[in-house]
Design a protein around this motif. Structure first.
Motif, PDB file in Angstrom:
ATOM      1  N   ALA A 196       0.266   1.242  -0.653  1.00 17.43           N
ATOM      2  CA  ALA A 196       0.461   0.118  -1.560  1.00 17.43           C
ATOM      3  C   ALA A 196      -0.819  -0.694  -1.719  1.00 17.43           C
ATOM      4  O   ALA A 196      -1.149  -1.154  -2.822  1.00 17.43           O
ATOM      5  N   GLU A 239      -2.621  -1.157  -5.388  1.00 21.36           N
ATOM      6  CA  GLU A 239      -2.803  -2.486  -5.966  1.00 21.36           C
ATOM      7  C   GLU A 239      -4.152  -2.603  -6.673  1.00 21.36           C
ATOM      8  O   GLU A 239      -4.292  -3.311  -7.665  1.00 21.36           O
ATOM      9  N   LEU A 294       3.212  -2.316  -7.410  1.00 17.65           N
ATOM     10  CA  LEU A 294       3.769  -2.989  -6.248  1.00 17.65           C
ATOM     11  C   LEU A 294       5.116  -3.638  -6.558  1.00 17.65           C
ATOM     12  O   LEU A 294       5.858  -4.004  -5.643  1.00 17.65           O
TER      13      LEU A 294
END
Length: 381
Positions: free
Chosen positions: A168, A172, A179
């Protein structure tokens, strides 16, 4: 680990073949493709890296296709005639795991079904099937669709999976909107300014993402993700050990035409409406097994010592053979050998003491609850 296949004819290459060669991958034949089984650091290192950081997988050999009908209801009902999952009530932007079932209740293949977000009247469903079965699957589906629904096989896209606790964090930087997805959610999002189909899913037990990317853009996306310090390329070897620790089935090993979804402990993938109404191939057997039980069931096994038990090893109780191992190997995260296999329900309770026969030697083993490793999927609260 799943063994490389013996494929007749020339092997295909994924759009990322050159990237694997540049990284020094050891390539093997798998499902008709030349695929990386490992890179320079080896399977153990790749496995542990994915559990602690972020692993990047080329899964472009998987089959991608689009089911297209006049509206969602028409397409969903056409697919529900082939699988036991509730697709009619699948929400926009959601995925569902299911199986193509045969008339006798056996499993032709397992697959992922996605209903695209924001296109309620579009009538599309996205399918991802196993590489070794995609030709069989697509022929099976196409031959059984009503004239109002068509199957379009996608040939010009790659599929990349980014998996691990730091996935994640990496995503991002390239796709902040990703996300916002929860486990088994999907959307078309901008990844480095290119629109791509992104799902929060994978087959490692970790949080992660799968990205369907145009084939021509796949090498650039791969390079950008590989440039991140948290990311390393991961081959088929670690992919197999990760999915085994997660207690996930591998088609042709843990599930096949001789196993039903109930025997395979996949009843959770059949929603209440379908259990009650049926209307899919094998429904008579599957509904009976849901009510009356099965003669065998898939279990997890923890084996004492260090020697792993591979597929085909016999499982015994009081010196009598009662089952067989379908997947097995050494679990790096547990520092112990583990396996999955089928036994009668009377021997399936966690804690049951059994033996696994390896090269004429009986290795003590015990039934354990699946998954072997706790999953870390990102579920919305």
């Amino acid at each position: 680990m799943a063994q490389p296949d013996e494929h007749a004819g020339p092997l295909q290459k994924t759009p990322l073949y050159a990237e694997h060669i540049a990284l020094g991958a050891r390539m093997v034949p798998f499902a008709g493709y030349e695929m990386p089984v490992q890179y320079a650091d080896g399977i153990l290192s790749e496995h542990n890296w994915t559990r602690t950081h972020a692993g990047l997988f080329d899964v472009s050999h998987m089959g991608q296709a689009i089911l297209q009908g006049r509206d969602h209801a028409a397409t969903a009902r056409a697919l529900e005639a082939l699988i036991p999952a509730d697709i009619l009530n699948l929400a926009e932007g959601r995925q569902r795991y299911s199986q193509l079932t045969a008339e006798d209740g056996g499993i032709i293949d397992d697959l992922m079904v996605t209903r695209p977000a924001g296109e309620a009247n579009d009538g599309r469903l996205l399918l991802v099937v196993n590489a070794a079965r995609k030709e069989v699957d697509f022929a099976h589906i196409a031959a059984r669709l009503p004239s109002s629904v068509r199957l379009d096989v996608v040939e010009d896209r790659a599929l990349i999976a980014l998996q691990g606790p730091e996935a994640a964090m990496v995503m991002e930087r390239h796709c902040p909107d990703a996300l916002g997805l929860g486990f088994m959610e999907a959307a078309v999002l901008l990844v480095d300014d290119f629109p791509m189909q992104v799902s929060r899913s994978g087959y490692t037990g970790e949080d992660g993402f799968e990205i369907s990317v145009p084939a021509l853009e796949a090498p650039l996306l791969w390079a950008r993700l590989m440039a991140e310090p948290e990311v390393r390329a991961i081959g088929l070897g670690a992919r197999d050990s990760l999915r085994l620790e997660a207690g996930l089935c591998l088609y042709g090993h843990d599930i096949n035409l001789s196993t039903s979804p109930i025997e395979a402990a996949l009843a959770w993938s059949i929603q209440k409406r379908r259990r009650l109404d049926g209307g899919f191939p094998g429904a008579v057997r599957i509904q009976r097994e849901l009510t009356e039980g099965t003669q065998r069931t898939r279990v997890g096994l923890r084996i004492e010592g260090r020697q792993p038990a591979r597929e085909g090893a016999e499982i015994a109780a009081a010196s009598a053979v009662i089952g067989v191992v379908t997947s097995g190997g050494f679990a790096p995260s547990l520092n112990a050998p583990i396996a999955m296999g089928y036994v009668p329900p009377a021997y399936a309770a966690p804690g049951t003491a059994l033996e696994v026969l390896v090269r004429g030697k009986a290795l003590p083993a015990s039934v354990v609850a699946l998954p072997f490793m706790p999953t870390r999927y990102h579920r919305k609260s």
